[in-house]
Scaffold this motif. Structure first.
Motif, PDB file in Angstrom:
ATOM      1  N   VAL A 186       8.641  -1.185   0.042  1.00  0.00           N
ATOM      2  CA  VAL A 186       7.461  -0.491  -0.486  1.00  0.00           C
ATOM      3  C   VAL A 186       7.811   0.234  -1.778  1.00  0.00           C
ATOM      4  O   VAL A 186       8.793   0.988  -1.841  1.00  0.00           O
ATOM      5  CB  VAL A 186       6.920   0.516   0.545  1.00  0.00           C
ATOM      6  N   GLN A 187       7.019   0.010  -2.812  1.00  0.00           N
ATOM      7  CA  GLN A 187       7.202   0.722  -4.068  1.00  0.00           C
ATOM      8  C   GLN A 187       6.556   2.104  -3.980  1.00  0.00           C
ATOM      9  O   GLN A 187       5.703   2.351  -3.145  1.00  0.00           O
ATOM     10  CB  GLN A 187       6.594  -0.066  -5.233  1.00  0.00           C
ATOM     11  N   THR A 188       6.964   2.996  -4.855  1.00  0.00           N
ATOM     12  CA  THR A 188       6.352   4.311  -4.990  1.00  0.00           C
ATOM     13  C   THR A 188       5.483   4.329  -6.240  1.00  0.00           C
ATOM     14  O   THR A 188       5.618   3.459  -7.115  1.00  0.00           O
ATOM     15  CB  THR A 188       7.418   5.401  -5.114  1.00  0.00           C
ATOM     16  N   ALA A 194       1.160   5.758  11.401  1.00  0.00           N
ATOM     17  CA  ALA A 194       2.625   5.792  11.360  1.00  0.00           C
ATOM     18  C   ALA A 194       3.220   4.432  11.722  1.00  0.00           C
ATOM     19  O   ALA A 194       4.182   3.969  11.089  1.00  0.00           O
ATOM     20  CB  ALA A 194       3.151   6.866  12.301  1.00  0.00           C
ATOM     21  N   ASP A 195       2.649   3.776  12.737  1.00  0.00           N
ATOM     22  CA  ASP A 195       3.154   2.460  13.126  1.00  0.00           C
ATOM     23  C   ASP A 195       2.874   1.423  12.045  1.00  0.00           C
ATOM     24  O   ASP A 195       3.689   0.522  11.802  1.00  0.00           O
ATOM     25  CB  ASP A 195       2.538   2.021  14.455  1.00  0.00           C
ATOM     26  N   PHE A 196       1.718   1.539  11.413  1.00  0.00           N
ATOM     27  CA  PHE A 196       1.410   0.603  10.326  1.00  0.00           C
ATOM     28  C   PHE A 196       2.401   0.767   9.183  1.00  0.00           C
ATOM     29  O   PHE A 196       2.950  -0.216   8.663  1.00  0.00           O
ATOM     30  CB  PHE A 196      -0.017   0.820   9.822  1.00  0.00           C
ATOM     31  N   LEU A 197       2.669   2.000   8.787  1.00  0.00           N
ATOM     32  CA  LEU A 197       3.622   2.236   7.702  1.00  0.00           C
ATOM     33  C   LEU A 197       5.015   1.747   8.073  1.00  0.00           C
ATOM     34  O   LEU A 197       5.740   1.206   7.221  1.00  0.00           O
ATOM     35  CB  LEU A 197       3.658   3.725   7.349  1.00  0.00           C
ATOM     36  N   ILE A 199       0.843  -1.180   0.000  1.00  0.00           N
ATOM     37  CA  ILE A 199       0.000   0.000   0.000  1.00  0.00           C
ATOM     38  C   ILE A 199       0.882   1.235   0.000  1.00  0.00           C
ATOM     39  O   ILE A 199       1.960   1.244   0.604  1.00  0.00           O
ATOM     40  CB  ILE A 199      -0.949  -0.028   1.216  1.00  0.00           C
ATOM     41  N   MET A 200       0.469   2.275  -0.721  1.00  0.00           N
ATOM     42  CA  MET A 200       1.328   3.437  -0.925  1.00  0.00           C
ATOM     43  C   MET A 200       0.730   4.698  -0.317  1.00  0.00           C
ATOM     44  O   MET A 200      -0.405   5.069  -0.634  1.00  0.00           O
ATOM     45  CB  MET A 200       1.547   3.662  -2.425  1.00  0.00           C
ATOM     46  N   ALA A 201       1.498   5.339   0.542  1.00  0.00           N
ATOM     47  CA  ALA A 201       1.123   6.661   1.036  1.00  0.00           C
ATOM     48  C   ALA A 201       1.238   7.658  -0.111  1.00  0.00           C
ATOM     49  O   ALA A 201       1.964   7.437  -1.082  1.00  0.00           O
ATOM     50  CB  ALA A 201       2.030   7.067   2.187  1.00  0.00           C
ATOM     51  N   GLY A 202       0.488   8.744  -0.024  1.00  0.00           N
ATOM     52  CA  GLY A 202       0.593   9.780  -1.037  1.00  0.00           C
ATOM     53  C   GLY A 202      -0.363   9.613  -2.201  1.00  0.00           C
ATOM     54  O   GLY A 202      -0.350  10.416  -3.142  1.00  0.00           O
ATOM     55  N   THR A 203      -1.182   8.568  -2.187  1.00  0.00           N
ATOM     56  CA  THR A 203      -2.244   8.405  -3.179  1.00  0.00           C
ATOM     57  C   THR A 203      -3.574   8.347  -2.446  1.00  0.00           C
ATOM     58  O   THR A 203      -3.634   7.983  -1.272  1.00  0.00           O
ATOM     59  CB  THR A 203      -2.065   7.118  -4.004  1.00  0.00           C
ATOM     60  N   GLY A 204      -4.649   8.707  -3.150  1.00  0.00           N
ATOM     61  CA  GLY A 204      -5.960   8.697  -2.509  1.00  0.00           C
ATOM     62  C   GLY A 204      -6.348   7.324  -2.001  1.00  0.00           C
ATOM     63  O   GLY A 204      -6.781   7.168  -0.854  1.00  0.00           O
ATOM     64  N   VAL A 205      -6.186   6.309  -2.852  1.00  0.00           N
ATOM     65  CA  VAL A 205      -6.514   4.941  -2.448  1.00  0.00           C
ATOM     66  C   VAL A 205      -5.607   4.486  -1.312  1.00  0.00           C
ATOM     67  O   VAL A 205      -6.052   3.858  -0.343  1.00  0.00           O
ATOM     68  CB  VAL A 205      -6.389   3.986  -3.657  1.00  0.00           C
ATOM     69  N   GLY A 206      -4.319   4.820  -1.417  1.00  0.00           N
ATOM     70  CA  GLY A 206      -3.377   4.408  -0.394  1.00  0.00           C
ATOM     71  C   GLY A 206      -3.663   5.032   0.960  1.00  0.00           C
ATOM     72  O   GLY A 206      -3.678   4.339   1.984  1.00  0.00           O
ATOM     73  N   GLN A 207      -3.904   6.343   0.982  1.00  0.00           N
ATOM     74  CA  GLN A 207      -4.173   7.022   2.248  1.00  0.00           C
ATOM     75  C   GLN A 207      -5.442   6.489   2.899  1.00  0.00           C
ATOM     76  O   GLN A 207      -5.496   6.284   4.109  1.00  0.00           O
ATOM     77  CB  GLN A 207      -4.275   8.523   2.031  1.00  0.00           C
ATOM     78  N   ARG A 208      -6.456   6.250   2.068  1.00  0.00           N
ATOM     79  CA  ARG A 208      -7.707   5.701   2.591  1.00  0.00           C
ATOM     80  C   ARG A 208      -7.462   4.308   3.176  1.00  0.00           C
ATOM     81  O   ARG A 208      -7.939   3.975   4.260  1.00  0.00           O
ATOM     82  CB  ARG A 208      -8.731   5.643   1.463  1.00  0.00           C
ATOM     83  N   GLY A 209      -6.680   3.495   2.468  1.00  0.00           N
ATOM     84  CA  GLY A 209      -6.393   2.152   2.944  1.00  0.00           C
ATOM     85  C   GLY A 209      -5.553   2.143   4.206  1.00  0.00           C
ATOM     86  O   GLY A 209      -5.793   1.340   5.119  1.00  0.00           O
ATOM     87  N   ILE A 210      -4.576   3.022   4.288  1.00  0.00           N
ATOM     88  CA  ILE A 210      -3.727   3.105   5.478  1.00  0.00           C
ATOM     89  C   ILE A 210      -4.557   3.465   6.704  1.00  0.00           C
ATOM     90  O   ILE A 210      -4.417   2.852   7.772  1.00  0.00           O
ATOM     91  CB  ILE A 210      -2.602   4.131   5.245  1.00  0.00           C
TER      92      ILE A 210
END
Length: 248
Positions: A214-216, A205-208, A182-193
């Motif tokens: 992790v790919q970008t 933060a702990d999950f990340l 899962i990728m931070a910085g994308t709408g789907v990623g932020q929602r999923g995180i």
């Protein structure tokens, strides 16, 4: 000269996040790029910031979407990256509409465009790349509804479509690409995180911090460019921080 110099690349779901990174990667390789998305405002912003991109506002889940897209630009490379947010509630708290959101968007868009390709709407030599997810392998958390199944179905759909294309002698190439983390910085990623960390009872933060390799979004864009070159054998692929690989 770029690896896609002069080729037509269509990115469905190309206005934001991973889709936008694919658009930018294709432009960087010299392609003529059409970005397709529902939101006209996001497309307007993309066109302002990414010089040379063409845009089309269209709903990829409508039956007429392939006709509209192919009339705007006949692709050598077609990338389906359109997708809905996964649910963020436990199964017992979801409605069927919640649970099936990714089937009605991610899978339906992939189905419509693959069907059109198999009906002879793409010229021989064209490549189709469906953007799936690592959730197709991991199963995802119980509060993500039908997301993981939908992403696995996209991988099945690429394989089924390739078999049909071969049987019919169409000369088409179908592939599925799964970003593994899962990728931070994308709408789907932020929602999923936010959703997964809440389900696990830990901070985002702990999950990340628990994730590795992790790919970008830019890594995904580069992987799509590599697949679009048509020289990487296989149908199902993954991309992680370590790069592109054939799916096990």
């Amino acid at each position: 000269m770029g690896s896609l110099q002069g080729q037509n690349v269509v990115v469905v779901g190309g206005s934001r996040g991973v889709g936008r990174s694919i658009v930018e990667a294709a432009l960087g390789e010299g392609a003529n790029v059409l970005a397709v998305a529902r939101g006209a405002e996001a497309l307007k912003e993309l066109a302002w910031e990414a010089s040379g991109v063409r845009t089309l506002a269209a709903d990829a889940t409508q039956d007429v979407a392939p006709d509209r897209v192919f009339a705007a630009l006949q692709p050598d490379v077609l990338v389906i990256c359109a997708g809905a947010f996964a649910p963020s509630a436990c199964i017992q708290d979801q409605s069927w509409d919640d649970f099936s959101a990714n089937w009605e968007t991610d899978v339906k868009a992939s189905f419509l465009f693959c069907r059109a390709a198999l009906q002879g709407r793409l010229k021989p030599g064209s490549r189709v790349v469906l953007i799936s997810s690592g959730a197709a392998f991991s199963g995802g958390p119980p509060n993500s509804g039908g997301y993981s199944g939908a992403k696995q179905m996209q991988m099945f759909l690429a394989a089924h479509s390739q078999k049909e294309a071969d049987r019919l002698g169409l000369g088409l190439r179908f592939m599925a690409l799964a970003p593994m983390r899962i990728m931070a910085g994308t709408g789907v990623g932020q929602r999923g995180i936010s959703s997964i960390s809440a389900y696990l009872g830990i901070s985002p933060a702990d999950f990340l911090a628990s994730l590795s390799d992790v790919q970008t979004p830019a890594d995904v864009g580069r992987a799509v460019v590599a697949l679009a070159g048509g020289k990487v054998p296989g149908i199902a692929f993954t991309v992680s921080g370590s790069g592109l690989a054939a799916a096990a």
